[in-house]
Design a protein around this motif. Structure first.
Motif, short mmCIF file in Angstrom:
data_model
loop_
_atom_site.label_atom_id
_atom_site.label_comp_id
_atom_site.label_asym_id
_atom_site.label_seq_id
_atom_site.Cartn_x
_atom_site.Cartn_y
_atom_site.Cartn_z
N ALA A 61 0.83 -1.20 0.00
CA ALA A 61 0.00 0.00 0.00
C ALA A 61 0.87 1.25 0.00
N GLU A 62 0.30 2.32 -0.55
CA GLU A 62 0.91 3.64 -0.48
C GLU A 62 -0.20 4.65 -0.23
N LEU A 63 -0.04 5.46 0.80
CA LEU A 63 -1.02 6.50 1.13
C LEU A 63 -0.48 7.84 0.68
N VAL A 64 -1.31 8.56 -0.07
CA VAL A 64 -0.90 9.84 -0.64
C VAL A 64 -1.99 10.87 -0.42
N GLU A 65 -1.60 12.07 -0.06
CA GLU A 65 -2.48 13.23 -0.04
C GLU A 65 -1.80 14.27 -0.91
N PRO A 66 -2.29 14.52 -2.12
CA PRO A 66 -1.57 15.33 -3.11
C PRO A 66 -1.06 16.65 -2.55
N GLY A 67 0.24 16.90 -2.77
CA GLY A 67 0.85 18.15 -2.36
C GLY A 67 1.13 18.27 -0.88
N VAL A 68 0.88 17.20 -0.12
CA VAL A 68 1.00 17.25 1.34
C VAL A 68 2.18 16.39 1.79
N ASP A 69 2.84 16.83 2.83
CA ASP A 69 3.95 16.09 3.43
C ASP A 69 3.41 15.22 4.56
N LEU A 70 3.19 13.93 4.27
CA LEU A 70 2.76 12.97 5.29
C LEU A 70 4.00 12.44 6.00
N ARG A 71 4.01 12.49 7.34
CA ARG A 71 5.22 12.16 8.09
C ARG A 71 4.91 11.23 9.27
N ASP A 72 5.95 10.52 9.70
CA ASP A 72 5.94 9.74 10.94
C ASP A 72 4.75 8.80 11.07
N GLY A 81 -9.90 -5.32 15.94
CA GLY A 81 -9.10 -6.11 15.01
C GLY A 81 -8.63 -5.39 13.78
N ARG A 82 -9.18 -4.21 13.49
CA ARG A 82 -8.73 -3.46 12.32
C ARG A 82 -7.32 -2.91 12.53
N LEU A 83 -6.61 -2.73 11.43
CA LEU A 83 -5.34 -2.04 11.49
C LEU A 83 -5.59 -0.53 11.43
N MET A 84 -4.79 0.20 12.17
CA MET A 84 -4.91 1.66 12.21
C MET A 84 -3.55 2.26 11.91
N LEU A 85 -3.53 3.26 11.06
CA LEU A 85 -2.31 3.98 10.74
C LEU A 85 -2.50 5.45 11.09
N LEU A 86 -1.62 5.94 11.95
CA LEU A 86 -1.63 7.35 12.36
C LEU A 86 -0.45 8.05 11.72
N THR A 87 -0.71 9.21 11.13
CA THR A 87 0.36 10.00 10.54
C THR A 87 0.00 11.47 10.72
N CYS A 88 0.84 12.36 10.20
CA CYS A 88 0.56 13.78 10.31
C CYS A 88 0.72 14.43 8.95
N ASP A 124 -2.30 22.25 13.91
CA ASP A 124 -1.03 22.39 14.62
C ASP A 124 -0.76 21.27 15.61
N HIS A 125 -1.71 20.34 15.81
CA HIS A 125 -1.44 19.18 16.65
C HIS A 125 -0.69 18.12 15.85
N TRP A 126 0.01 17.24 16.58
CA TRP A 126 0.75 16.14 15.95
C TRP A 126 0.72 14.95 16.90
N LEU A 127 -0.28 14.09 16.75
CA LEU A 127 -0.34 12.86 17.54
C LEU A 127 0.80 11.95 17.11
N TRP A 128 1.53 11.42 18.09
CA TRP A 128 2.78 10.74 17.77
C TRP A 128 2.61 9.23 17.61
N ARG A 129 2.12 8.54 18.62
CA ARG A 129 1.99 7.09 18.57
C ARG A 129 0.84 6.67 19.49
N VAL A 130 0.06 5.67 19.07
CA VAL A 130 -1.08 5.21 19.87
C VAL A 130 -0.70 3.92 20.60
N THR A 131 -1.01 3.87 21.88
CA THR A 131 -0.88 2.65 22.67
C THR A 131 -2.26 2.30 23.22
N TRP A 132 -2.73 1.09 22.90
CA TRP A 132 -4.05 0.66 23.35
C TRP A 132 -3.93 -0.07 24.69
N HIS A 133 -4.89 0.22 25.56
CA HIS A 133 -5.01 -0.46 26.85
C HIS A 133 -6.47 -0.84 27.00
#
Length: 304
Positions: A61-72, A81-88, A124-133
């Motif tokens: 897979a490749e995730l793209v948002e045209p003209g946007v810098d997707l990071r981290d 059970g679903r997979l979740m991908l967090l980026t900024c 201006d927020h940047w969520l870094w990493r999710v940990t589930w409990h």
């Protein structure tokens, strides 16, 4: 005792491949990272690789948002059970100057087909990493451009889309440097946070009363995991024996961080994904010590 058993390059197809995360689920390995022309701001996409054995990798897979810098990008498995991908998503003008940013989240049932990245939290927020409990996911958002002042806020979610404020990280001595942060929850229920540039935080439930310890390290891209025996092992960009940038593995406690191993790395590097699997520590990371910034996978043994 820590021993590096193997390390090999798994991807370097883009001019700059960086900022990794690693996950093992559904009988396979998943590695995600950013692809771009360089480290700095510019249009960038998120790549996801899959491997059954950790040796042979294929892009799924490749995730793209045209003209946007997707990071981290960061991967996790949700309670359903679903997979979740967090980026900024970082927005830039035609001259490459930074404008604003906001977190993005995508979901998948198979790792290959992903929902369109959806905005969450405010600008201006940047969520870094999710940990589930259990049914609750926790993540720290860094707010503020530059290194000082910068604020860190702990949030919680049940669906990855709506986030509720828990508390602000108020560092000692009127310090305003909280940045990239990974949180984990120990067997006794306490939450531990490893915070860029040089902090460890600890709080009991409900995670609003924090104690912070400043450590003798300068962290970039901090991550850590809790092993089955409740010991903690961390990775970040730091300094090797020669004083130059390197990807480090460190033994971590609630108030200490001690380097145990320097991985083959250098220059633009680090931002590791960490998984404990089959009694071994598996780490993805990026490095430019062999030229082009590339993605590496390491296996390590850790003995008492």
């Amino acid at each position: 005792m820590v021993e590096l058993l193997s390390v090999h390059k798994i991807w370097n197809h883009a001019p700059h491949n960086a900022f990794t995360d690693l996950l093992h689920t559904r009988g396979a390995w998943w590695c995600t990272f950013r692809e771009a022309e360089g480290h700095g701001h510019g249009p960038a996409s998120i790549r996801i690789l899959r491997s059954v054995d950790g040796a042979e990798w294929n892009s799924v897979a490749e995730l793209v948002e045209p003209g946007v810098d997707l990071r981290d990008p960061k991967l996790c498995v949700m309670p359903d059970g679903r997979l979740m991908l967090l980026t900024c998503a970082n927005f830039i003008d035609d001259a490459g100057n930074y404008l604003t940013r906001s977190p993005r989240v995508s979901f998948s049932t198979d790792g290959a087909t992903w929902t369109k990245p959806a905005k969450c939290l405010a600008e201006d927020h940047w969520l870094w990493r999710v940990t589930w409990h259990g049914s609750i996911g926790y993540s720290v958002s860094k707010l503020g451009i530059g290194s000082n002042p910068r604020r860190g806020f702990l949030y919680r979610t049940t669906d990855g889309l709506a986030w509720d404020f828990v508390t602000e990280f108020l560092l000692p001595n009127d310090t305003w440097t909280a940045s990239e942060t990974t949180v984990r929850i120990l067997a006794d229920g306490d939450m531990v946070a490893l915070i860029r540039p040089d902090w460890i935080g600890v709080s009991p439930p409900p995670y609003v009363d924090w104690t912070f310890t400043r450590i003798d390290a300068s962290l970039g891209g901090p991550n850590f995991i809790v092993l089955p025996d409740d010991t903690m092992w961390a990775s970040a960009r730091g300094k090797g024996p020669d004083g130059q940038a390197a990807t480090l593995l460190a033994h971590m406690t609630r108030d200490s961080y001690t380097t145990a191993l320097v991985l083959p790395s250098g220059g633009d590097c680090s931002y590791a994904g960490m998984v404990w699997h089959d009694d071994l520590l598996w780490m993805s990371y990026y490095s430019s010590h062999e030229g082009r910034s590339s993605i590496y996978l390491a296996q390590l043994s850790i003995d008492d």
